[in-house]
Design a protein around this motif. Structure first.
Motif, PDB file in Angstrom:
ATOM      1  N   LEU A 570       0.859  -1.179   0.000  1.00 56.64           N
ATOM      2  CA  LEU A 570       0.000   0.000   0.000  1.00 56.64           C
ATOM      3  C   LEU A 570       0.896   1.230   0.000  1.00 56.64           C
ATOM      4  O   LEU A 570       1.739   1.399   0.882  1.00 56.64           O
ATOM      5  N   TYR A 599      -2.983   0.392  -4.001  1.00 50.70           N
ATOM      6  CA  TYR A 599      -2.227  -0.777  -3.544  1.00 50.70           C
ATOM      7  C   TYR A 599      -1.892  -1.611  -4.773  1.00 50.70           C
ATOM      8  O   TYR A 599      -2.589  -1.559  -5.788  1.00 50.70           O
ATOM      9  N   LEU A 616      -7.414   2.113  -2.417  1.00 48.86           N
ATOM     10  CA  LEU A 616      -7.936   2.295  -1.070  1.00 48.86           C
ATOM     11  C   LEU A 616      -8.512   3.708  -1.029  1.00 48.86           C
ATOM     12  O   LEU A 616      -7.788   4.680  -1.268  1.00 48.86           O
TER      13      LEU A 616
END
Ligand code: CUK
Ligand code: CUA
Length: 620
Positions: A570, A599, A616
């Motif tokens: 990430l 990510y 995300l």
């Protein structure tokens, strides 16, 4: 080494081996070689050093990664590095130190540095059994266990009541069993700041860890510092070298005495004492602590010259060899005589010594070829000294014999050395590795910090021959060379592997089937994301959370094809992990930055690997 040089090296060596057949080993080998061409014969007598593309090595080498805190797997004789196993360190490739699975092993807030010295493979009946490799961390007083089926660290134990676990060796028979380890530095008891200047309150201990449960089984208080250790092949004794018998704080203090000692631990007596409740405990620790200082029936102190270092058991199980370091000698202790020493039949401890050959300057460690010869590193002389044990014993008895067979220059300042299978009762006398501490001019310069130089030496003939220089990063104090027949690794994970069993159990509580489900579960501000991965995509290409959420991402790699490892990184969150075929891996982070954070998969897995990614989305 270039291809060309490699070839030249081989042909020259083969030539020497052919000559050696004619000269040294004549009759025996010759008779078995009738009708075979000289070139083939040469190969049979010496060790082939070249492993051509596509060929596999004959041995696994388990290398300590020293101050890097890891363990490395090398192939021998090629000396190629095959794998790194993160142990006491943080590893951004696999996520060791980041994933929940590795944190369970390391413990909460575990230090992510280590000083690994002594990797050793578990035994059954004196033979390596391919179950585990154990290794110490001197920097943080820990011992780790590595599973050899997946080559991952699976347990780490903190040793209480002591500081700096250094020498580590294993119980060889009937099996491992105990992991014996020395705490090196003396500390005051209790170590709470109340008595720091009282030298008399300082102690250290010899420790035994149960290799199955990875709990500390018992600790024995000793006099002096402890350095290295080894065990016998019968399950009766372990023996440790001691420097600083003076119990001083400064260098000058520790050098005063002409002799220090080797201390022998009587394992059955220690076990009986523990059983009989003859122990104390210290502080919060429940570990039985026994008193093995001078006068105890649990130990025997054998005076040997000043500041000894390595302690090595001969593969025939007959001798402990203590290496002199500041003395040019090694002291050979006959293990059979220890019975008489403990029973009182021998009253002078030095009567268990059957040889004390003078080898050269700075003897640190000794290895064995299984043919009666020993190989001792001479740190100051930068040499390996090959000597014959039987002749050294004769010489100690007064006979005029030359026990030294050869001295070979190594480059430079060797610490440990190791023979193939030589730390088990199956020593095969084919290879010797010298772990040289200084490489100086042997490699292209790379700045003030130099590589170490791990040198491969052919010991299959009468003469030692240096055949390869191998640079290594961070000091591999110690290694172990194990034949490949001993090791069976898995190519992909099994779904019920204990490595991620707790993660699987957590998913079950959430009603998740890891092999099929791609779901996000919210539990207050805790968010648990479950997804699968199949090259080249994740089961979820979007994860929506709120600022401040504690997010746990659990990924199960459904690929069944060997070598298709995925990852999860990430961006800008310091999180990354490996997810190999059929593995479940997880990590937890706080989503503290609103906005979009990509990510992606960081292990190249597919033509569309770059496209294996997702977003995300953190809502403000
Ligand atoms: S010690 Cu380093 S050269 Cu830690 Cu085994 Cu001897
Ligand atoms: Cu999956 Cu790269």
């Amino acid at each position: 080494m270039t291809q060309e040089k490699d070839k030249q090296g081989i042909s020259r060596r083969d030539f020497i081996s052919a000559t050696a057949i004619a000269g040294v080993t004549g009759a025996g080998i010759g008779s078995g070689m009738v009708g075979i061409s000289p070139a083939f014969a040469a190969k049979e007598s010496g060790n082939a050093t070249a492993i051509h593309p596509g060929d596999l090595d004959e041995y696994y080498g388990f290398w300590s990664g020293g101050q890097s805190g890891e363990v490395r797997i090398l192939g021998l004789p090629s000396m190629r590095e095959l794998m790194r196993i993160p142990v006491f360190n943080y590893d951004s490739a696999t996520g060791h130190g980041i994933t929940n699975e590795s944190k369970r092993i390391l413990g909460d807030n575990a230090p992510l540095n280590g000083d690994a010295h002594h990797p050793h493979m578990s035994f059954t009946n004196g033979q390596h059994d391919g179950r585990y490799v154990f290794i110490n961390d001197k920097a943080n007083t820990r011992v780790a266990r590595i599973r050899c089926d997946v080559m991952k660290t699976d347990k780490i134990v903190n040793v209480p009541n002591v500081q700096a676990i250094h020498g580590l060796r294993l119980q060889k028979a009937p099996r491992t069993g105990y992991v014996f380890c020395n705490a090196e530095f003396r500390i005051p008891y209790p170590n709470d700041g109340s008595n720091m200047e009282d030298a008399g309150a300082y102690r250290t201990m010899f420790n035994a860890i149960d290799g199955d449960s990875m709990e500390v089984a018992w600790q024995v208080i000793v006099d002096g510092n402890l350095d290295n250790t080894d065990a016998d092949y019968d399950g009766n004794y372990a023996c440790s070298t001691c420097y600083n018998s003076e119990e001083g704080f400064t260098l000058a203090d520790t050098m005063r005495n002409e002799r220090d000692w080797a201390v022998v631990f009587n394992i059955p007596r220690i076990e009986a004492a523990v059983k009989a409740g003859k122990f104390t405990t210290l502080g919060d620790s429940k570990v039985p602590v026994l008193d093995g200082r001078h006068g105890s029936e649990l130990t025997a102190y054998i005076p040997i010259p000043k500041s000894p270092h390595g302690l090595n058991t001969s593969p025939d199980g007959k001798y402990f060899v203590a290496n002199g370091k500041l003395s040019p000698t090694v002291s050979v202790i006959e293990i059979a005589r220890l019975h008489d020493l403990f029973s009182g039949k021998i009253t002078e401890p030095r009567d268990v010594i059957v040889a004390e050959p003078e080898l050269g300057l700075g003897p640190l460690h000794t290895a064995f070829d299984g043919r009666g010869n020993a190989y001792t590193t001479l740190f100051i002389d930068s040499q390996i000294c090959k000597w014959n044990i039987a002749d050294a014993i004769k010489s100690y008895g007064g006979e005029k014999v030359n026990y030294i067979r050869q001295k070979l220059d190594v480059h430079y300042q060797p610490g440990h050395n190791h023979t193939s299978m030589g730390e088990s009762n199956e020593a095969d006398g084919k290879w010797l590795v010298s772990l040289s501490k200084f490489s100086k001019d042997r490699f292209l310069p790379v700045g003030p910090l130099h590589a170490e130089n791990d040198q491969l030496i052919d010991i299959s003939g009468e003469e030692m021959k240096l055949v390869h220089d191998g640079p290594a990063y961070a000091e591999p104090h110690d290694c172990e060379i194990v034949h490949r027949r001993k090791i069976r690794t898995k190519k992909i994970w099994e779904r019920d592997d204990p490595y991620f069993a707790e993660t699987v159990a957590r998913a079950k509580k959430d009603g998740i089937t890891l092999e099929t489900d791609n779901k996000i579960i919210r539990d207050g501000n805790k968010v648990r994301v479950y997804m699968t991965s199949v090259a080249p995509s994740y089961g979820l290409n979007e994860i929506k959370v709120k600022k401040g959420d504690e997010v746990t991402v659990t990924i199960t790699n459904l690929d069944q094809i060997e070598d298709v490892s995925h990852g999860f990184t990430l961006i800008n969150h310091g999180v990354a992990m490996e997810i190999s075929p059929q593995q479940t891996a997880s990590l937890t982070f706080t989503a503290d930055k609103p906005g979009v954070h990509w990510y992606y998969c960081q292990w190249f897995c597919h033509a569309l690997h770059m496209e294996m990614r997702g977003r995300l989305l953190v809502e403000a």
